[in-house]
Motif scaffolding. Structure first.
Motif, short mmCIF file in Angstrom:
data_model
loop_
_atom_site.label_atom_id
_atom_site.label_comp_id
_atom_site.label_asym_id
_atom_site.label_seq_id
_atom_site.Cartn_x
_atom_site.Cartn_y
_atom_site.Cartn_z
N ARG A 2 24.74 20.39 -19.14
CA ARG A 2 24.04 19.53 -18.18
C ARG A 2 24.78 19.57 -16.84
O ARG A 2 26.00 19.69 -16.80
N ASP A 28 20.45 17.52 -13.81
CA ASP A 28 20.15 16.54 -14.84
C ASP A 28 20.63 15.14 -14.48
O ASP A 28 20.14 14.14 -15.03
N TRP A 227 29.02 18.30 -19.57
CA TRP A 227 28.53 18.11 -18.21
C TRP A 227 29.47 18.78 -17.21
O TRP A 227 30.69 18.72 -17.36
N SER A 280 17.10 14.11 -18.25
CA SER A 280 18.33 14.55 -18.91
C SER A 280 18.34 14.13 -20.36
O SER A 280 17.61 13.24 -20.78
#
Length: 290
Positions: A2, A28, A227, A280
């Motif tokens: 992400r 996201d 992330w 997301s």
């Protein structure tokens, strides 16, 4: 994987404008700079927080983190620092953010003294963070620039509601190899902040991949449910190119760094096939980056 960007890169933008930028460029989530200069900070009234939640949700964009300015190793009394941590935790919880970013800020005091302050304050706030479903992340920054320094503090805190934010620039400036940072932060890492600069002497932000930072090495073992957040420091370098014009290329660059990363075209195609996927998806619990 992400992807997010920090609102440090888009100073003066409203919540709606930020959400629109993220959605339009396949990001996201966003990392929100929680400073009084910005729309959202600990002093923001509850109705405005609630409206921000609705705005991001409508855009399909997650608030990844609240980037606070608490300095947990700073000289002084514990009470105001802990109070600031609690206010940031409440803000994050109300915005649906999973993380709160904090700084060491230990200054020039002896390392052991700075560590003790950071450990004591983070440990004091950790149960409150856990009850609110938020994780405090201590960034590799200033007095604790390397993963080794942050890991040393977090090993002493020993609480799952406290972890690390790896700012690739600062560990590089501290002379620490990405593999060493990764080992030092094993089990603590929340997410990674990426950026790029020309050299240690020229820190004006560049487009990702245009500078000297070892970004590919830093994300070499990134888990698929982790992330990456692009922190483009436009706020501190007003003459740098505007971030919106770089977002498409930056998003593509990040996807190219990560094995199996989605290109912009794949993101758009996936959203067209299933509109419910335009937002997301939360990281799986238990991930060392989650």
């Amino acid at each position: 994987m992400r992807y997010a960007f920090s609102t440090l890169g888009v100073p003066g933008r409203s919540v709606a404008e930020t959400a629109e930028l993220a959605a339009a460029h396949g990001f996201d989530g966003v990392e929100l700079r929680a400073h009084p200069e910005e729309p959202l900070h600990p002093g923001t009234p509850s109705p405005e927080r609630a409206e921000a939640v609705r705005t991001f949700a409508a855009a399909g964009v997650e608030v990844l983190a609240v980037a606070g300015y608490a300095k947990v190793a700073a000289v002084g009394e514990d009470e105001p620092v802990v109070a600031e941590l609690l206010s940031l935790i409440v803000l994050a919880a109300e915005l649906g953010a999973r993380y709160v970013r904090v700084f060491p800020g230990g200054g020039n005091q002896p390392t052991a003294d700075a560590d003790r302050l950071a450990v004591r304050r983070l440990a004091a706030a950790a149960p409150f963070a856990e009850r609110h479903g938020v994780r405090l992340l201590l960034e590799t920054h200033d007095s604790h620039q390397t993963g080794a320094a942050i890991g040393r503090v977090l090993d002493q805190v020993g609480h799952r509601a406290v972890g690390a934010l790896w700012d690739v620039l600062h560990t590089w400036l501290g002379g620490e190899a990405p593999a060493d940072t990764r080992r030092a932060l094993a089990g603590h890492l929340g997410y990674v902040q990426v950026k790029d600069v020309a050299s240690a002497g020229e820190l004006s932000p560049l487009a990702l991949g245009a500078g000297a930072l070892p970004l590919a090495e830093a994300v070499a073992e990134a888990p698929s449910d982790g992330w990456l957040c692009w922190e483009y420091e436009k706020r501190w370098y007003p003459d740098a190119p505007d971030l919106p014009g770089l977002l498409t290329g930056g998003r593509a660059y990040l996807a190219g760094l990560v094995p199996g990363g989605r290109t912009d075209e794949e993101v758009v195609a996936g959203q067209a096939e299933d509109p419910s996927r335009s937002g997301s998806t939360a990281c799986r619990k238990g991930s060392p980056w989650a």
